[in-house]
Enzyme design. Structure first.
Site, PDB file in Angstrom:
ATOM      1  N   LYS A 194     -19.311  37.323 -21.915  1.00 53.63           N
ATOM      2  CA  LYS A 194     -20.108  36.541 -21.018  1.00 53.63           C
ATOM      3  C   LYS A 194     -19.113  35.745 -20.220  1.00 53.63           C
ATOM      4  O   LYS A 194     -18.603  34.714 -20.446  1.00 53.63           O
ATOM      5  CB  LYS A 194     -20.699  35.658 -22.009  1.00 53.63           C
ATOM      6  CG  LYS A 194     -21.604  36.164 -23.248  1.00 53.63           C
ATOM      7  CD  LYS A 194     -21.672  35.143 -24.388  1.00 53.63           C
ATOM      8  CE  LYS A 194     -21.652  35.992 -25.681  1.00 53.63           C
ATOM      9  NZ  LYS A 194     -22.697  37.239 -25.852  1.00 53.63           N
ATOM     10  N   ASP A 196      -4.840  21.605 -35.414  1.00 51.63           N
ATOM     11  CA  ASP A 196      -4.128  20.581 -35.304  1.00 51.63           C
ATOM     12  C   ASP A 196      -4.420  19.493 -33.900  1.00 51.63           C
ATOM     13  O   ASP A 196      -3.601  18.779 -33.369  1.00 51.63           O
ATOM     14  CB  ASP A 196      -2.662  20.729 -35.188  1.00 51.63           C
ATOM     15  CG  ASP A 196      -2.044  21.188 -36.566  1.00 51.63           C
ATOM     16  OD1 ASP A 196      -2.700  21.204 -37.510  1.00 51.63           O
ATOM     17  OD2 ASP A 196      -1.185  21.984 -36.828  1.00 51.63           O
ATOM     18  N   HIS A 198     -20.050  42.694 -24.708  1.00 53.63           N
ATOM     19  CA  HIS A 198     -20.258  41.398 -25.340  1.00 53.63           C
ATOM     20  C   HIS A 198     -19.818  40.175 -24.440  1.00 53.63           C
ATOM     21  O   HIS A 198     -20.193  39.237 -24.978  1.00 53.63           O
ATOM     22  CB  HIS A 198     -20.183  41.436 -26.766  1.00 53.63           C
ATOM     23  CG  HIS A 198     -20.782  40.383 -27.486  1.00 53.63           C
ATOM     24  ND1 HIS A 198     -20.341  39.238 -28.150  1.00 53.63           N
ATOM     25  CD2 HIS A 198     -22.106  40.285 -27.732  1.00 53.63           C
ATOM     26  CE1 HIS A 198     -21.056  38.545 -28.584  1.00 53.63           C
ATOM     27  NE2 HIS A 198     -22.202  39.110 -28.541  1.00 53.63           N
ATOM     28  N   LYS A 220     -18.657  29.241 -30.601  1.00 56.08           N
ATOM     29  CA  LYS A 220     -17.537  29.703 -31.216  1.00 56.08           C
ATOM     30  C   LYS A 220     -16.500  28.777 -30.601  1.00 56.08           C
ATOM     31  O   LYS A 220     -15.707  28.927 -29.798  1.00 56.08           O
ATOM     32  CB  LYS A 220     -17.291  31.164 -30.872  1.00 56.08           C
ATOM     33  CG  LYS A 220     -18.371  32.350 -31.169  1.00 56.08           C
ATOM     34  CD  LYS A 220     -19.224  32.674 -30.208  1.00 56.08           C
ATOM     35  CE  LYS A 220     -20.180  33.494 -30.318  1.00 56.08           C
ATOM     36  NZ  LYS A 220     -21.429  33.586 -29.475  1.00 56.08           N
ATOM     37  N   HIS A 256     -24.927  28.963 -31.366  1.00 57.59           N
ATOM     38  CA  HIS A 256     -24.382  30.088 -30.976  1.00 57.59           C
ATOM     39  C   HIS A 256     -23.015  29.990 -30.578  1.00 57.59           C
ATOM     40  O   HIS A 256     -22.404  30.745 -30.017  1.00 57.59           O
ATOM     41  CB  HIS A 256     -25.119  30.897 -29.690  1.00 57.59           C
ATOM     42  CG  HIS A 256     -24.977  31.957 -29.408  1.00 57.59           C
ATOM     43  ND1 HIS A 256     -24.752  32.436 -27.969  1.00 57.59           N
ATOM     44  CD2 HIS A 256     -25.011  33.349 -30.164  1.00 57.59           C
ATOM     45  CE1 HIS A 256     -24.551  33.888 -27.921  1.00 57.59           C
ATOM     46  NE2 HIS A 256     -24.720  34.237 -29.200  1.00 57.59           N
ATOM     47  N   ASP A 283     -15.198  33.754  -5.786  1.00 61.17           N
ATOM     48  CA  ASP A 283     -14.408  33.429  -4.833  1.00 61.17           C
ATOM     49  C   ASP A 283     -12.807  33.156  -5.036  1.00 61.17           C
ATOM     50  O   ASP A 283     -12.095  32.398  -4.399  1.00 61.17           O
ATOM     51  CB  ASP A 283     -15.008  32.176  -4.261  1.00 61.17           C
ATOM     52  CG  ASP A 283     -16.254  32.280  -3.432  1.00 61.17           C
ATOM     53  OD1 ASP A 283     -16.326  33.594  -3.289  1.00 61.17           O
ATOM     54  OD2 ASP A 283     -16.527  31.298  -3.120  1.00 61.17           O
TER      55      ASP A 283
END
EC number: 2.7.8.-
Length: 484
Positions: A404, A233, A402, A228, A226, A409
């Site tokens: 996450k 470089d 979508h 990404k 899952h 604080d």
């Protein structure tokens, strides 16, 4: 004899099913894992013949600690050892952390620093990217300037409009001599035979992550990648919630898709590269030789502390879940959480409730509209308990949320791929960036407040009076929540 077997074939198959189901149920009970999840699987095995057994075979296997990956090939190479040693903090750097007022988050830093290769990196620049429009613009610019390598690891890469645009660019860069590697999840991604041929002819190396049969009918098969990750470089990295697909473009009048991603430069890029290479060594099934050019000494002025946390079936602990737990329990003033799938385990739910009841301002933003009927009502089943504890719950109403993210604080933020559910915490391969910086936290708070303007704040008294039919849906889906 054959006539006897065919006459009683149904009974024989039922008997075999329950024999195997009892064996599987016994195995699950002996694991001593979460009682709710154990009960869900046992009920499925015993009450739903054949399907329950198939469900367990595909979803119930526990691979944590079995070491799916062969990591020694990467870890034992001298340049990797030298790179890891260069990230060890000395006393002066530790003292500088105290000046940044990170002492209250020291437990969180220590939790990951010495485990599973999640060092605290100090020299970083971090850019928050809102939605696919910002992410793709920056990513395409960076890929277009690549001189040595482009490494991509994605849950979803499609050869739709935006995917084809990226593939065109990658083929162009490969023609210029840039090394291009792509690791994509076999179940979630979609490459046509034409696209595969183009990639091969361009000299791009690409591998699927853990192939399965009938991927279109197996969107929930366990142990999906899952993550990404993009590394260009060895200098620029991307991590967050945005895959490569047209739904993230918010174009052509399609449903609005709200997401968050990060672009990073600095020492943390090396950690992203490291985890990409661990996976690449696995999917390629070759003895990968690490190149020095993949790990570049950053020439930046930024001093933002960043940790990269990973979790999956091959890690000893559920690191991202643990990091969230410690962040929640160490909150003093406020905690703002956004997740598209909210099916928390007992530990996270209790941490949120305890934080709110102890005076911390806790706000949770989840989708009002979801792409999963079961996940939606399973999420809704937790709302009443949170409202009674004083947690403010918001339903995003503009489209699909979508992102996450979490901010705590005014100093700690996290952006990544992990949802707040059992699948992300224990089954899928996930990656999150943990950021310890006031300016980034302030931007995250501003983004969160903007999202609240597009959301519905739930009124406790109205929610308590919701229809009985909805409560039934919630209770039914909550029963199977550990399996979703």
């Amino acid at each position: 004899m054959w006539d006897l077997i065919t006459e009683h074939l149904g009974k024989l198959l039922i008997g075999i099913n329950y024999l195997l189901a009892l064996g599987a149920a016994f195995t699950i009970v002996l694991r001593n894992v979460n009682p709710n999840r154990t009960l869900s699987y046992v009920l499925a095995l015993l009450l739903v013949p054949f399907l329950g057994l198939l469900f367990y075979v595909f979803f119930g296997q526990e691979y944590r600690r079995t070491r799916i990956f062969k990591k020694k090939n990467v870890l034992n190479q001298e340049n990797i050892k030298n790179w890891q040693q260069s990230l060890v903090l000395d006393q002066k750097q530790i003292d500088e952390l105290k000046d940044k007022d990170l002492r209250d988050k020291a437990k969180l830093i220590r939790l990951l620093h010495d485990t599973e290769h999640s060092p605290l990196t100090l020299k970083n620049e971090v850019e928050i990217l809102i939605n696919g429009e910002e992410k793709f613009k920056r990513l395409f610019e960076d890929v277009g300037k690549a001189k040595l390598s482009v490494h991509l690891e994605y849950y979803i890469i499609r050869d739709d409009e935006i995917g084809t645009e990226l593939i065109d660019l990658l083929c162009e860069k490969a023609g210029e001599g840039v090394e291009v590697k792509i690791n994509y999840d076999y179940v979630a991604s979609n490459f046509s035979s034409v696209t595969r041929k183009r990639l091969q002819e361009a000299g791009i190396i690409f591998y699927p992550f853990m192939p399965v049969y009938f991927p279109k009918f197996a969107s929930k098969f366990n142990h999906r990648n899952h993550r990404k990750i993009a590394v260009i470089d060895g200098e620029i990295g991307y991590v967050g919630g945005i895959n490569i697909g047209d739904e993230y473009l918010n174009a052509h009048g399609k449903r609005y898709w709200r997401d968050t991603h990060l672009r990073v430069r600095g020492e943390s890029v090396g950690v992203l590269q490291f985890h990409f290479l661990l996976n690449w060594d696995f999917v390629s099934e070759e003895d990968l030789v690490i190149k020095d050019e993949w790990f570049v000494e950053p020439e930046i002025t930024g001093k933002i502390p960043v940790q990269i946390a990973v979790s999956g079936p091959d890690t000893d602990w559920a690191h991202i879940m643990e990091a969230m737990f410690v962040a929640i329990t160490s909150a003093d003033d406020y905690l703002y959480l956004t997740t598209p799938y909210f099916i928390p385990n007992d530990e996270i739910l209790m941490a949120l409730i305890a934080a709110a009841r102890s005076g911390v301002e806790v706000k949770v933003l989840i989708p009002g509209h979801s792409d999963s009927w079961a996940a939606k009502y399973a999420s809704f089943s937790y709302i009443e308990e949170m409202l009674r504890a004083g947690i403010e719950v918001y339903l995003y109403d503009k489209g699909i949320i979508h992102a996450k993210t979490m901010v705590v604080d005014g100093i700690f933020s996290t952006v990544g791929t992990s949802n707040v559910d059992y699948r992300s915490f224990n089954i899928n391969f996930e990656i999150n960036a943990l950021i310890y910086d006031e300016h980034i936290a302030a931007k995250m708070v501003n983004s969160f407040n903007n999202d609240l303007q597009e959301s519905i704040k739930l009124d406790p008294e109205e929610w308590y009076q919701r229809p009985f039919k909805q409560k039934l849906k919630e209770s039914f889906c909550r029963l199977w929540a550990p399996l979703l």
